[in-house]
Design an enzyme around this catalytic site. Structure first.
Site, PDB file in Angstrom:
ATOM      1  N   LYS A 180       0.884  -1.186   0.000  1.00 20.22           N
ATOM      2  CA  LYS A 180       0.000   0.000   0.000  1.00 20.22           C
ATOM      3  C   LYS A 180       0.912   1.224   0.000  1.00 20.22           C
ATOM      4  O   LYS A 180       1.377   1.665   1.036  1.00 20.22           O
ATOM      5  CB  LYS A 180      -0.865  -0.022   1.257  1.00 20.22           C
ATOM      6  N   GLU A 255       9.137   2.172  10.819  1.00 16.38           N
ATOM      7  CA  GLU A 255      10.206   3.104  10.448  1.00 16.38           C
ATOM      8  C   GLU A 255       9.574   4.484  10.450  1.00 16.38           C
ATOM      9  O   GLU A 255       8.867   4.837   9.504  1.00 16.38           O
ATOM     10  CB  GLU A 255      10.740   2.784   9.050  1.00 16.38           C
ATOM     11  N   CYS A 289      13.390  11.523   6.061  1.00 16.37           N
ATOM     12  CA  CYS A 289      13.254  11.134   7.476  1.00 16.37           C
ATOM     13  C   CYS A 289      14.556  11.390   8.234  1.00 16.37           C
ATOM     14  O   CYS A 289      14.534  11.672   9.429  1.00 16.37           O
ATOM     15  CB  CYS A 289      12.842   9.684   7.586  1.00 16.37           C
ATOM     16  N   GLU A 389       9.167  16.985  14.040  1.00 13.93           N
ATOM     17  CA  GLU A 389       9.609  17.039  12.647  1.00 13.93           C
ATOM     18  C   GLU A 389       8.853  18.128  11.874  1.00 13.93           C
ATOM     19  O   GLU A 389       7.631  18.197  11.982  1.00 13.93           O
ATOM     20  CB  GLU A 389       9.176  15.728  11.990  1.00 13.93           C
TER      21      GLU A 389
HETATM   22  P1  NAD Z   1       2.005   8.953   6.831  1.00 11.38           P
HETATM   23  O1  NAD Z   1       2.167   8.319   8.157  1.00 11.38           O
HETATM   24  O2  NAD Z   1       0.986  10.013   6.680  1.00 11.38           O
HETATM   25  O3  NAD Z   1       1.626   7.863   5.729  1.00 11.38           O
HETATM   26  C1  NAD Z   1       2.463   6.765   5.453  1.00 11.38           C
HETATM   27  C2  NAD Z   1       1.633   5.675   4.814  1.00 11.38           C
HETATM   28  O4  NAD Z   1       0.694   5.193   5.757  1.00 11.38           O
HETATM   29  C3  NAD Z   1       0.810   6.126   3.608  1.00 11.38           C
HETATM   30  O5  NAD Z   1       0.813   5.097   2.643  1.00 11.38           O
HETATM   31  C4  NAD Z   1      -0.571   6.300   4.188  1.00 11.38           C
HETATM   32  O6  NAD Z   1      -1.608   6.181   3.253  1.00 11.38           O
HETATM   33  C5  NAD Z   1      -0.604   5.138   5.168  1.00 11.38           C
HETATM   34  N1  NAD Z   1      -1.598   5.228   6.231  1.00 11.38           N
HETATM   35  C6  NAD Z   1      -2.115   6.330   6.824  1.00 11.38           C
HETATM   36  N2  NAD Z   1      -3.019   5.960   7.774  1.00 11.38           N
HETATM   37  C7  NAD Z   1      -3.052   4.601   7.785  1.00 11.38           C
HETATM   38  C8  NAD Z   1      -3.771   3.632   8.542  1.00 11.38           C
HETATM   39  N3  NAD Z   1      -4.657   3.969   9.494  1.00 11.38           N
HETATM   40  N4  NAD Z   1      -3.541   2.325   8.293  1.00 11.38           N
HETATM   41  C9  NAD Z   1      -2.659   1.956   7.353  1.00 11.38           C
HETATM   42  N5  NAD Z   1      -1.959   2.827   6.591  1.00 11.38           N
HETATM   43  C10 NAD Z   1      -2.152   4.140   6.813  1.00 11.38           C
HETATM   44  O7  NAD Z   1       3.440   9.431   6.406  1.00 11.38           O
HETATM   45  P2  NAD Z   1       3.846  10.263   5.115  1.00 11.38           P
HETATM   46  O8  NAD Z   1       3.340  11.656   5.313  1.00 11.38           O
HETATM   47  O9  NAD Z   1       3.458   9.509   3.889  1.00 11.38           O
HETATM   48  O10 NAD Z   1       5.447  10.211   5.220  1.00 11.38           O
HETATM   49  C11 NAD Z   1       6.162  11.098   5.974  1.00 11.38           C
HETATM   50  C12 NAD Z   1       6.635  10.445   7.259  1.00 11.38           C
HETATM   51  O11 NAD Z   1       7.345   9.251   6.963  1.00 11.38           O
HETATM   52  C13 NAD Z   1       7.611  11.329   8.006  1.00 11.38           C
HETATM   53  O12 NAD Z   1       7.288  11.337   9.367  1.00 11.38           O
HETATM   54  C14 NAD Z   1       8.952  10.648   7.773  1.00 11.38           C
HETATM   55  O13 NAD Z   1       9.911  10.902   8.756  1.00 11.38           O
HETATM   56  C15 NAD Z   1       8.553   9.213   7.716  1.00 11.38           C
HETATM   57  N6  NAD Z   1       9.589   8.424   7.010  1.00 11.38           N
HETATM   58  C16 NAD Z   1      10.408   7.604   7.746  1.00 11.38           C
HETATM   59  C17 NAD Z   1      11.419   6.867   7.105  1.00 11.38           C
HETATM   60  C18 NAD Z   1      12.356   5.949   7.880  1.00 11.38           C
HETATM   61  O14 NAD Z   1      13.118   5.223   7.254  1.00 11.38           O
HETATM   62  N7  NAD Z   1      12.341   5.945   9.196  1.00 11.38           N
HETATM   63  C19 NAD Z   1      11.562   6.982   5.720  1.00 11.38           C
HETATM   64  C20 NAD Z   1      10.720   7.825   5.012  1.00 11.38           C
HETATM   65  C21 NAD Z   1       9.729   8.543   5.669  1.00 11.38           C
END
Ligand code: NAD
Length: 507
Positions: A180, A255, A289, A389
């Site tokens: 997803k 992550e 991130c 962040e």
């Molecule tokens: P997000 O948490 O909004 O969404 C991430 C994913 O989760 C998306 O595919 C979203 O549709 C899905 N999602 C949202 N609600 C959900 C639910 N209830 N159940 C299942 N899936 C759900 O994050 P984002 O805005 O897409 O990404 C940014 C964040 O990701 C930042 O906080 C960043 O630091 C983090 N990030 C971390 C790493 C790492 O390696 N630690 C790498 C990249 C990004």
């Protein structure tokens, strides 16, 4: 299908391309100019449940897990080769969805191919081990089995790269999965499924659902037929997923975000530290991130370093992804830019001073979601800007004196994803690196990672590891098989009826 396709049969379930069960679609727009990139299917909960059923059935049939691990590895090597062949097409799709520079997407595609190649080579090499049971008649061994059905949830900043760090080890281990991706950036995941299909992965092993997290994603953490959820994204979503996965006691890997310190000692190579501090904070407009969003500079050089940082940050060229003069691109969406705007406003309310940036792009940039590189100083300890962040082009500046204060400030965060230390004193760099509480510490560098080195966070940055040996283990269960080749009666429990002899008569 191309990146700008309007073919809405873009869910891949049980080996077939299918539209959403309620006909729902979503428009994808390029964040650099708001232009339509494509229209894709928007999965319903039922679509995701169908994908889970397909992955479950494929796993239970053993279609992929029964393929010998070295052959699974060969398959991943073929995926890597095909990605290299189709690199331009994949990079273009990633750039149109994210607005990031084409050259950055090309680098991402190389990294993705390398991740597949790494896990391809690993797949056959992790064959378990024999354990010495201390008894010549016992054969005891550990085998690594696939965990089963995996829900893989990825964010929008490095859409296919983050997905690849999950897909490659899941396939290497023999798992089946439902991917997803972020609803904002689906196109490279669609292309990836095409590659897996065309290379002959058995049906149901790889499934793709697109759409909103709370609808298309939620069943992945809720459903009892999913054995593992690997999630990359924000902390608040991570919490929801962890809570919901707890109900069926799934394995999870999270992550999450970071608030990563970049520590510059006065004896650092000034020019290299400055150049890399810009890169740490502003590459991909800070939507990374591991961004070096907290700059810690030692007092003796602080004023000069920050003045230079501001001077250089003001010169960063924002623009469209295909303009060769562009140095960094837009934020992902208008909603995300509003969040970054509110974050900076709050920092200012709490006493921070904007040294540069703090506004949206104007002129040609007004078509997209641009936000200017922003340096904040005079940021109070415990204020939001140091704790949370921004996930945008915003760097805060703090100053320190000496190793102890550097470590104290660096670790003054609930997160622990990454950080860097800059000094020409090797002993000091090693001492500080050891004391920093983060999953990755760079010395005199920022941002590089290796597929063969574990990636993941301490504290609120999550748990579990991607890449490296641990990146494969996440998708495996260790099983101990104990074989007694010479079974004996132990008489642990006595046969009391016959204790005086077989016929029950006293002898
Ligand atoms: P997000 O948490 O909004 O969404 C991430 C994913 O989760 C998306 O595919 C979203 O549709 C899905 N999602 C949202 N609600 C959900 C639910 N209830 N159940 C299942 N899936 C759900 O994050 P984002 O805005 O897409 O990404 C940014 C964040 O990701 C930042 O906080 C960043 O630091 C983090 N990030 C971390 C790493 C790492 O390696 N630690 C790498 C990249 C990004």
């Amino acid at each position: 299908m191309t990146a700008a396709s309007t073919d809405t049969a873009t869910l891949f379930i049980d080996g077939a391309w299918t539209a959403s069960s309620d006909g729902g679609t979503r428009e994808i727009r390029n964040p650099a100019d708001g232009e339509l990139v494509g229209v894709v299917s928007e999965a319903t909960r039922e679509d995701t449940e169908k994908a889970i059923a397909a992955a479950r059935a494929a796993f239970d049939r053993g279609d992929w897990s029964s393929v010998p691990a070295p052959e699974r590895g060969d398959f991943l090597l073929k995926v890597a080769a095909r990605l290299r062949e189709r690199k331009d097409e994949f990079a273009m799709a990633e750039t149109l969805d994210t607005g990031k520079r084409l050259v950055e997407s090309e680098i991402d595609m190389d990294d993705i191919a390398n991740a597949f190649a790494y896990f391809g080579k690993m797949a056959g090499s992790n064959a378990g081990r024999v354990v010495d049971a201390g008894d010549a008649s016992v054969v005891s061994r550990i085998e690594y089995e696939p965990v089963g059905v995996c829900g893989l949830i990825a964010p929008w900043n490095y859409p296919l790269l983050q997905a690849a760090w999950k897909i490659a080890p899941a396939l290497a281990a023999g798992c089946t999965f439902i991917l997803k991706p972020s609803e904002l950036t689906p196109h490279t995941s669609i292309l990836m499924m095409q590659v897996l299909e065309e290379l002959g992965l058995p049906r149901g092993v790889a499934n793709l659902v697109l759409g909103a997290g709370a609808v298309a994603g939620a069943p992945l953490s809720e459903h009892p037929d999913v054995d593992l959820v690997s999630f990359t994204g924000g902390v608040s979503t991570g919490r929801i997923i962890a809570e919901s996965a707890a109900k069926t006691v799934k394995k999870i890997a999270l992550e999450l975000g970071g608030k990563n310190p970049n520590v510059i000692f006065a004896d650092a190579d000034f020019d290299a530290a400055l150049d890399n501090a810009l890169n740490a904070a502003f590459v991909h407009s800070g939507q990374v991130c591991s961004a070096g969003a907290r700059l810690l500079v030692e007092e003796p050089i602080a004023e000069r370093f920050v003045d230079e940082l501001v001077r250089r940050a003001k010169q960063i060229r924002l623009g469209g992804p295909f303009d060769e003069a562009t140095e960094t691109g837009p934020l992902i969406s208008p909603e995300h830019r509003e969040k970054v705007t509110a974050y900076v406003a709050k920092a200012v309310e709490e006493g921070a001073r904007i040294r540069c940036g703090g506004t949206w792009g104007e002129g040609d940039l007004a078509k997209g979601w641009f936000y200017l590189p922003t340096v904040l100083d005079n940021v109070k300890r415990a204020s939001n800007a140091l704790l949370e962040e921004a996930f945008g082009p915003v760097v805060t500046v703090e100053t320190f004196n000496g190793e102890d204060e550097a470590v104290e400030l660096a670790n003054d965060t609930d997160y622990g994803l990454a950080g860097a230390v800059w000094t020409q004193d090797a002993g000091k760099s090693q001492r500080v690196a050891r004391r920093m509480r983060a999953g990755t510490v760079w010395i005199n560098d920022f941002h590089p990672y290796l597929p063969q080195a574990e990636w993941g966070g301490f504290g609120r940055s999550g748990f579990g590891r991607e890449l490296g040996l641990a990146g494969l283990s996440e998708y495996q269960e260790a099983k101990h098989i104990y074989h007694n080749t010479n079974p004996q009666v132990t008489n642990w429990f006595t046969d009391h009826e016959n204790e005086n002899g077989k016929d029950g008569q006293a002898s």
